[in-house]
Structure formats: structure tokens, C-alpha cells
Motif scaffolding. Structure first.
Motif, PDB file in Angstrom:
ATOM      1  N   GLU A   1     -86.700 -14.783  79.324  1.00 17.12           N
ATOM      2  CA  GLU A   1     -87.089 -13.440  79.762  1.00 17.12           C
ATOM      3  C   GLU A   1     -85.972 -12.786  80.574  1.00 17.12           C
ATOM      4  N   LYS A   2     -85.220 -13.605  81.319  1.00 15.30           N
ATOM      5  CA  LYS A   2     -84.117 -13.091  82.151  1.00 15.30           C
ATOM      6  C   LYS A   2     -82.845 -12.868  81.339  1.00 15.30           C
ATOM      7  N   ALA A   3     -82.774 -13.458  80.136  1.00  8.96           N
ATOM      8  CA  ALA A   3     -81.555 -13.354  79.324  1.00  8.96           C
ATOM      9  C   ALA A   3     -81.390 -11.923  78.807  1.00  8.96           C
ATOM     10  N   PRO A   4     -80.162 -11.402  78.836  1.00 12.99           N
ATOM     11  CA  PRO A   4     -79.955 -10.002  78.428  1.00 12.99           C
ATOM     12  C   PRO A   4     -79.840  -9.837  76.918  1.00 12.99           C
ATOM     13  N   VAL A   5     -80.033  -8.597  76.452  1.00 14.88           N
ATOM     14  CA  VAL A   5     -79.706  -8.257  75.059  1.00 14.88           C
ATOM     15  C   VAL A   5     -78.185  -8.205  74.943  1.00 14.88           C
ATOM     16  N   GLU A   6     -77.668  -8.952  73.995  1.00 21.98           N
ATOM     17  CA  GLU A   6     -76.218  -9.088  73.836  1.00 21.98           C
ATOM     18  C   GLU A   6     -75.676  -8.118  72.781  1.00 21.98           C
ATOM     19  N   THR A   7     -76.438  -7.942  71.688  1.00 18.39           N
ATOM     20  CA  THR A   7     -75.998  -7.096  70.583  1.00 18.39           C
ATOM     21  C   THR A   7     -77.114  -6.127  70.214  1.00 18.39           C
ATOM     22  N   PRO A   8     -77.002  -4.850  70.589  1.00 19.12           N
ATOM     23  CA  PRO A   8     -78.047  -3.896  70.208  1.00 19.12           C
ATOM     24  C   PRO A   8     -78.090  -3.717  68.689  1.00 19.12           C
ATOM     25  N   VAL A   9     -79.293  -3.569  68.144  1.00 13.90           N
ATOM     26  CA  VAL A   9     -79.456  -3.239  66.725  1.00 13.90           C
ATOM     27  C   VAL A   9     -80.477  -2.113  66.624  1.00 13.90           C
ATOM     28  N   SER A  10     -80.470  -1.405  65.495  1.00 15.70           N
ATOM     29  CA  SER A  10     -81.459  -0.347  65.308  1.00 15.70           C
ATOM     30  C   SER A  10     -82.161  -0.553  63.981  1.00 15.70           C
ATOM     31  N   PHE A  11     -83.409  -0.099  63.917  1.00 14.98           N
ATOM     32  CA  PHE A  11     -84.199  -0.228  62.704  1.00 14.98           C
ATOM     33  C   PHE A  11     -84.610   1.166  62.243  1.00 14.98           C
ATOM     34  N   ALA A  12     -84.310   1.499  60.985  1.00 17.58           N
ATOM     35  CA  ALA A  12     -84.597   2.820  60.425  1.00 17.58           C
ATOM     36  C   ALA A  12     -86.081   3.144  60.572  1.00 17.58           C
ATOM     37  N   GLY A  13     -86.358   4.371  61.027  1.00 18.34           N
ATOM     38  CA  GLY A  13     -87.739   4.798  61.197  1.00 18.34           C
ATOM     39  C   GLY A  13     -88.330   4.438  62.543  1.00 18.34           C
ATOM     40  N   PHE A  14     -87.566   3.725  63.381  1.00 15.69           N
ATOM     41  CA  PHE A  14     -88.065   3.325  64.702  1.00 15.69           C
ATOM     42  C   PHE A  14     -87.072   3.694  65.809  1.00 15.69           C
ATOM     43  N   PRO A  15     -86.724   5.002  65.917  1.00 17.01           N
ATOM     44  CA  PRO A  15     -85.787   5.408  66.971  1.00 17.01           C
ATOM     45  C   PRO A  15     -86.378   5.227  68.375  1.00 17.01           C
ATOM     46  N   ASP A  16     -87.706   5.108  68.462  1.00 15.00           N
ATOM     47  CA  ASP A  16     -88.374   4.974  69.765  1.00 15.00           C
ATOM     48  C   ASP A  16     -88.386   3.534  70.275  1.00 15.00           C
ATOM     49  N   ILE A  17     -87.921   2.581  69.456  1.00 15.61           N
ATOM     50  CA  ILE A  17     -87.930   1.166  69.846  1.00 15.61           C
ATOM     51  C   ILE A  17     -86.498   0.695  70.115  1.00 15.61           C
ATOM     52  N   ALA A  18     -86.233   0.258  71.339  1.00  8.00           N
ATOM     53  CA  ALA A  18     -84.940  -0.352  71.655  1.00  8.00           C
ATOM     54  C   ALA A  18     -84.978  -1.789  71.144  1.00  8.00           C
ATOM     55  N   ALA A  19     -83.946  -2.191  70.397  1.00  5.02           N
ATOM     56  CA  ALA A  19     -83.940  -3.532  69.811  1.00  5.02           C
ATOM     57  C   ALA A  19     -82.567  -4.160  69.954  1.00  5.02           C
ATOM     58  N   GLY A  20     -82.538  -5.488  69.953  1.00 10.24           N
ATOM     59  CA  GLY A  20     -81.255  -6.168  70.032  1.00 10.24           C
ATOM     60  C   GLY A  20     -81.406  -7.676  69.978  1.00 10.24           C
ATOM     61  N   ILE A  21     -80.267  -8.340  69.763  1.00 16.08           N
ATOM     62  CA  ILE A  21     -80.203  -9.801  69.743  1.00 16.08           C
ATOM     63  C   ILE A  21     -79.988 -10.287  71.169  1.00 16.08           C
ATOM     64  N   VAL A  22     -80.826 -11.235  71.593  1.00 12.90           N
ATOM     65  CA  VAL A  22     -80.783 -11.740  72.969  1.00 12.90           C
ATOM     66  C   VAL A  22     -79.708 -12.817  73.095  1.00 12.90           C
ATOM     67  N   LYS A  23     -79.034 -12.863  74.238  1.00 14.66           N
ATOM     68  CA  LYS A  23     -78.060 -13.928  74.524  1.00 14.66           C
ATOM     69  C   LYS A  23     -78.835 -15.209  74.833  1.00 14.66           C
ATOM     70  N   TRP A  24     -79.085 -15.983  73.788  1.00 12.28           N
ATOM     71  CA  TRP A  24     -79.947 -17.161  73.907  1.00 12.28           C
ATOM     72  C   TRP A  24     -79.570 -18.145  72.814  1.00 12.28           C
ATOM     73  N   PRO A  25     -79.715 -19.467  73.037  1.00 16.11           N
ATOM     74  CA  PRO A  25     -79.285 -20.425  72.013  1.00 16.11           C
ATOM     75  C   PRO A  25     -80.095 -20.351  70.726  1.00 16.11           C
ATOM     76  N   MET A  26     -81.355 -19.910  70.813  1.00 17.30           N
ATOM     77  CA  MET A  26     -82.141 -19.699  69.604  1.00 17.30           C
ATOM     78  C   MET A  26     -81.992 -18.251  69.152  1.00 17.30           C
ATOM     79  N   SER A  27     -82.495 -17.946  67.957  1.00 24.58           N
ATOM     80  CA  SER A  27     -82.247 -16.637  67.345  1.00 24.58           C
ATOM     81  C   SER A  27     -83.381 -15.684  67.692  1.00 24.58           C
ATOM     82  N   VAL A  28     -83.129 -14.786  68.653  1.00 27.74           N
ATOM     83  CA  VAL A  28     -84.194 -13.965  69.244  1.00 27.74           C
ATOM     84  C   VAL A  28     -83.872 -12.483  69.095  1.00 27.74           C
ATOM     85  N   LEU A  29     -84.838 -11.743  68.532  1.00 24.90           N
ATOM     86  CA  LEU A  29     -84.776 -10.281  68.512  1.00 24.90           C
ATOM     87  C   LEU A  29     -85.732  -9.747  69.561  1.00 24.90           C
TER      88      LEU A  29
END
Length: 339
Positions: free
Chosen positions: A125-153
Motif C-alpha cells: 500500500e505504501k509502494a509508489p506507482v512507478e510507471t503511469p499507464v492509461s486506458f482508453a475510455g477511462f480518463p477519470d481513472i489514474a492507473a500505473g504499475i506499482v514499484k513492487w516485486p509482483m506485477s501490480v496495476l
């Protein structure tokens, strides 16, 4: 529970929580899978059924005389809330389906639909978003890959319905996604492999969803799972990675408390670990540590605790579908683009 051991391990992902839970039974991954397929003839059918309330127990089922559950209505369905008998963290609660029905996404007790909750801030929960990503049709949702050893969006937004809509879209895409170059297969021989572990929370006024990509592909080299703790780590961790460990809290079984104490004595007295039936599984690990450290009566326990933390970090890295390498991260972005 009061005697449980707890410490932290500082690493590049933050401070991981390491615990040895003296009341937690250790489960073999094969036994978990078998329980899902076994005929349900017992009473209670599993450890999460409502019938556990007040149950006296039997040879192969724990007693629950002082256990109490609270009825809830969720989404027009009948559910119950209970506190976990093992208390992995503060106010560790479980919300379970009134019906003995299988999990629809994934969990540790696959045979009974449930969610876990609590009053605790996990390392993920404390780990930051490392790589922002965007999803078409969802400009209202901030999304990104978390700096974490597992694969987390991570998805963040003010409207929970919109968040759920995008999460469902990502889950559907992931379930059907194959990328042979990244060793990701949606299915092999009719067995589906891709699922998601979801974690939901409030972040101020916003709602936040962490979606952890999971894959249960097995290979001849890794018969328990390619994205599972690898064999050299099984002396510390053999079980599947559950929701709580995904978030950075290691729950080690009671045997480890005894084994670390025996290991400390054996290292300090120079005993042959391979001749000891209990400790021989730790021998390769301990010999590698002896090549890196000078052990004394004052520092041995702390070194062993920190190295158990390092093993947990490696466990999480093994379980990550997309490794934290340039190739792994570009493969992760191929998936997000495909959504």
C-alpha cells in the motif's frame, strides 16, 4: 498469538513485515489444490463454513468453541463477518459467503468464497506507482504499475463503479492473454492459468484498487508453479503466495521458530547440519551465509532473521509474472496496451 515473532526487513520495495505465526497450520500446495476437488461430505465442510461457530472440533478439524460470526447482507446476498483465529495483523477479519461455494477469482482456501480485511497498512500500500499507464475510455481513472516485486496495476478514482468497470475489463483481458515470449499462457491443454488477486481500499476521498496479475503455469523445472516460490526457497516457504503475503506480510509457520533456534545453536557450535534430520533442509542456505558473515552469539539471531526477510523478498520476486528487468517491464506494458 501473543508469542508470535515479528520483525521487519528493509529492501528496495520498502519495509517488508516478517512474522512467525505460532498458531498457523502449514499447508502443502498440493493439499490446497486437492481440497478444492475433494467431495464435501464432512461437517463443517471447510474451515470457513458458518457451521464452525461453536464447533468442538475433531481429529482433522480445529475446535472453534469461542468463535463467533456476524451476519451481513452484501449485494443482496447472505454473508458473515468473523475475526481470523490466527490474527495475521490488526483486526484481521474475513467476510465469508453463507453458502459453501468456490472462490471466483483466487484465494488460499479455494473451496469457500471469501474476502479478507483489517485495520493495517501493508508495505504494498505504501509502494509508489512507478510507471503511469492509461486506458482508453477511462480518463477519470489514474492507473500505473506499482514499484513492487509482483506485477501490480493500481487504479485510483472517485467513482467506485467506474473503477470496477475498468478492473473487470483488465481481468477479462488478462484471463485470455498469451505472450509466449514472456512465458505467459492463458491456458495449456485446456487448463486456464491467468487470474488476478484484487485489493481494495480508500485513499482519502478516492477509491483504490490494486490488481495483482497471477499465473499458475507449471513447467518440468518448476512443477509447483513457474510463478511460485522456487525450490531452493522451500526450506523457508513452500506454500502458495496468498493475498496477505502478496501485500508484503510474510506469515511463516511455527516450525520456523524452533528451526531457527536450532540453526543458531548448530552454527555457533559448528555442528554438521546435513547430519541433522530437522536442519538438513537449511544446510545449503546456512553454508552460503557462513561464507558471507562471521557469526557470534550476539549477532546470529539477527542475521538469520534478516536473511529470512531476504528469502521472502525473493519469494515475491519468484511469484511476479513480469520480472523487474527491462524485458519484463516492456512485456508488462504490452499487456496493458492490449487491454
Amino acid at each position: 498469538i501473543a508469542k508470535d515473532k515479528k520483525w521487519t526487513y528493509a529492501c528496495e520495495y520498502g519495509e517488508l513485515d516478517i512474522t512467525i505465526n505460532l498458531s498457523k497450520p502449514e499447508k502443502d500446495p498440493r493439499a490446497i489444490a486437492a481440497a478444492k476437488l475433494a467431495p464435501q461430505s464432512g461437517y463443517p465442510k471447510c474451515a470457513l463454513c458458518a457451521e464452525n461457530e461453536g464447533y468442538a472440533g475433531r481429529m482433522n478439524h480445529p475446535a472453534r468453541q469461542n468463535h463467533r460470526i456476524i451476519p451481513l447482507e452484501l449485494d443482496s446476498g447472505s454473508w458473515y463477518l468473523q475475526y481470523s483465529p490466527y490474527v495475521y495483523y490488526n483486526e484481521h477479519c474475513i467476510v465469508l459467503n453463507a453458502e459453501h461455494t468456490p472462490m471466483r477469482i483466487s484465494a488460499s482456501i479455494l473451496s469457500h468464497d471469501h474476502f479478507q480485511g483489517g485495520h493495517y497498512t501493508f508495505a504494498m500500500e505504501k509502494a509508489p506507482v512507478e510507471t503511469p499507464v492509461s486506458f482508453a475510455g477511462f480518463p477519470d481513472i489514474a492507473a500505473g504499475i506499482v514499484k513492487w516485486p509482483m506485477s501490480v496495476l493500481r487504479l485510483t478514482g472517485s467513482d467506485p463503479d467506474r473503477l470496477c468497470l475498468l478492473a473487470e475489463k483488465i481481468l477479462t483481458a488478462w484471463r485470455g492473454y498469451t505472450d509466449e515470449a514472456a512465458m505467459v499462457f492463458a491456458e495449456t491443454d485446456g487448463t486456464p492459468h491467468n487470474t488476478i488477486t484484487p485489493i481494495a481500499r480508500r485513499r482519502g476521498e478516492d477509491f483504490e484498487l490494486d490488481l495483482v496479475l497471477r499465473n499458475n503455469l507449471t513447467t518440468p523445472e518448476h512443477p509447483l508453479g513457474l510463478y511460485h516460490p522456487h525450490e531452493q526457497l522451500h526450506h523457508i516457504k513452500k506454500e502458495n503466495i496468498g493475498l496477505i503475503e502478496v501485500m508484503g506480510l510474510a506469515v511463516r509457520p511455527a516450525r520456523l521458530d524452533k528451526e531457527l533456534a536450532l540453526l543458531k545453536d548448530a552454527i555457533l557450535s559448528g555442528r554438521d547440519l546435513r547430519a541433522d534430520e530437522t536442519l538438513q533442509k537449511h544446510a545449503d542456505w546456512a553454508e552460503a551465509l557462513q561464507g558471507r558473515y562471521t557469526f557470534t552469539p550476539e549477532n546470529t539471531e539477527q542475521i538469520l532473521q534478516q536473511e529470512v526477510g531476504a528469502v521472502f523478498m525473493q519469494v515475491l520476486e519468484d511469484a511476479g509474472v513480469y520480472k523487474r528487468t527491462p524485458a519484463g517491464q516492456s512485456a508488462f506494458l504490452r499487456f496493458t496496451a492490449s487491454v
